[in-house]
Design a protein around this motif. Structure first.
Motif, PDB file in Angstrom:
ATOM      1  N   GLY A 249       6.793 -10.287 -16.793  1.00  0.00           N
ATOM      2  CA  GLY A 249       7.371  -9.437 -15.747  1.00  0.00           C
ATOM      3  C   GLY A 249       6.588  -8.152 -15.592  1.00  0.00           C
ATOM      4  O   GLY A 249       6.346  -7.691 -14.478  1.00  0.00           O
ATOM      5  N   THR A 250       6.153  -7.579 -16.708  1.00  0.00           N
ATOM      6  CA  THR A 250       5.365  -6.344 -16.673  1.00  0.00           C
ATOM      7  C   THR A 250       4.009  -6.600 -16.035  1.00  0.00           C
ATOM      8  O   THR A 250       3.540  -5.812 -15.213  1.00  0.00           O
ATOM      9  N   ASP A 251       3.363  -7.724 -16.409  1.00  0.00           N
ATOM     10  CA  ASP A 251       2.066  -8.070 -15.818  1.00  0.00           C
ATOM     11  C   ASP A 251       2.188  -8.292 -14.314  1.00  0.00           C
ATOM     12  O   ASP A 251       1.337  -7.854 -13.542  1.00  0.00           O
TER      13      ASP A 251
ATOM     14  N   ARG B 238       0.368  -6.117 -11.410  1.00  0.00           N
ATOM     15  CA  ARG B 238      -0.450  -6.702 -10.333  1.00  0.00           C
ATOM     16  C   ARG B 238       0.055  -6.261  -8.963  1.00  0.00           C
ATOM     17  O   ARG B 238      -0.725  -5.956  -8.068  1.00  0.00           O
ATOM     18  N   ASP B 239       1.370  -6.223  -8.800  1.00  0.00           N
ATOM     19  CA  ASP B 239       1.944  -5.764  -7.532  1.00  0.00           C
ATOM     20  C   ASP B 239       1.554  -4.320  -7.251  1.00  0.00           C
ATOM     21  O   ASP B 239       1.200  -3.964  -6.123  1.00  0.00           O
ATOM     22  N   LEU B 240       1.625  -3.477  -8.272  1.00  0.00           N
ATOM     23  CA  LEU B 240       1.255  -2.063  -8.105  1.00  0.00           C
ATOM     24  C   LEU B 240      -0.226  -1.915  -7.783  1.00  0.00           C
ATOM     25  O   LEU B 240      -0.612  -1.097  -6.943  1.00  0.00           O
TER      26      LEU B 240
ATOM     27  N   ALA C  86      -1.756  -0.346  -4.430  1.00  0.00           N
ATOM     28  CA  ALA C  86      -2.736   0.750  -4.504  1.00  0.00           C
ATOM     29  C   ALA C  86      -3.988   0.393  -3.707  1.00  0.00           C
ATOM     30  O   ALA C  86      -4.553   1.235  -2.998  1.00  0.00           O
ATOM     31  N   PHE C  87      -4.422  -0.863  -3.812  1.00  0.00           N
ATOM     32  CA  PHE C  87      -5.593  -1.306  -3.058  1.00  0.00           C
ATOM     33  C   PHE C  87      -5.337  -1.214  -1.557  1.00  0.00           C
ATOM     34  O   PHE C  87      -6.167  -0.712  -0.796  1.00  0.00           O
ATOM     35  N   ARG C  88      -4.168  -1.711  -1.122  1.00  0.00           N
ATOM     36  CA  ARG C  88      -3.827  -1.647   0.316  1.00  0.00           C
ATOM     37  C   ARG C  88      -3.750  -0.199   0.792  1.00  0.00           C
ATOM     38  O   ARG C  88      -4.220   0.133   1.875  1.00  0.00           O
ATOM     39  N   THR C  89      -3.163   0.650  -0.032  1.00  0.00           N
ATOM     40  CA  THR C  89      -3.048   2.067   0.332  1.00  0.00           C
ATOM     41  C   THR C  89      -4.435   2.702   0.442  1.00  0.00           C
ATOM     42  O   THR C  89      -4.715   3.452   1.380  1.00  0.00           O
ATOM     43  N   GLY C  90      -5.302   2.387  -0.502  1.00  0.00           N
ATOM     44  CA  GLY C  90      -6.669   2.918  -0.460  1.00  0.00           C
ATOM     45  C   GLY C  90      -7.416   2.463   0.771  1.00  0.00           C
ATOM     46  O   GLY C  90      -8.121   3.237   1.413  1.00  0.00           O
ATOM     47  N   ARG C  91      -7.255   1.182   1.118  1.00  0.00           N
ATOM     48  CA  ARG C  91      -7.910   0.650   2.314  1.00  0.00           C
ATOM     49  C   ARG C  91      -7.368   1.343   3.559  1.00  0.00           C
ATOM     50  O   ARG C  91      -8.119   1.718   4.457  1.00  0.00           O
ATOM     51  N   THR C  92      -6.058   1.548   3.604  1.00  0.00           N
ATOM     52  CA  THR C  92      -5.446   2.220   4.750  1.00  0.00           C
ATOM     53  C   THR C  92      -5.952   3.654   4.857  1.00  0.00           C
ATOM     54  O   THR C  92      -6.271   4.129   5.947  1.00  0.00           O
TER      55      THR C  92
END
Length: 86
Positions: free
Chosen positions: A6-8, A12-14, A18-24
């Motif tokens: 669950g933590t992993d 991965r979701d976070l 973060a990747f999507r936010t950085g791209r945006t």
């Protein structure tokens, strides 16, 4: 073990978020750079128009254009060009 999975998954979701936010943010940064360039061009055009029209108290634009026309016609005639034939 289930807690680790669950933590992993949450990690991965976070990371994906973060990747999507950085791209945006990168896309917005590019758009902002384009807007700034358009503003610089627009302000440059406004400055050019203001210089062409002149400051308050200068000769009216019609007089300035008339003077420019006479100068251009004189230059054309000096080169053997009849400006009235153009």
């Amino acid at each position: 073990m289930a807690n680790e999975a669950g933590t992993d998954g949450r990690l991965r979701d976070l990371e994906a978020e973060a990747f999507r936010t950085g791209r945006t943010l990168a896309e917005h940064s590019e758009a902002l750079a384009t807007i700034r360039e358009q503003q610089r061009t627009a302000f440059g055009n406004i400055d050019s128009l203001a210089n062409a029209i002149g400051a308050p108290g200068d000769r009216p634009i019609a007089q300035r254009l008339d003077k420019m026309e006479r100068v251009l016609f004189a230059l054309a005639r000096a080169q053997g060009i009849d400006p009235d034939a153009l």
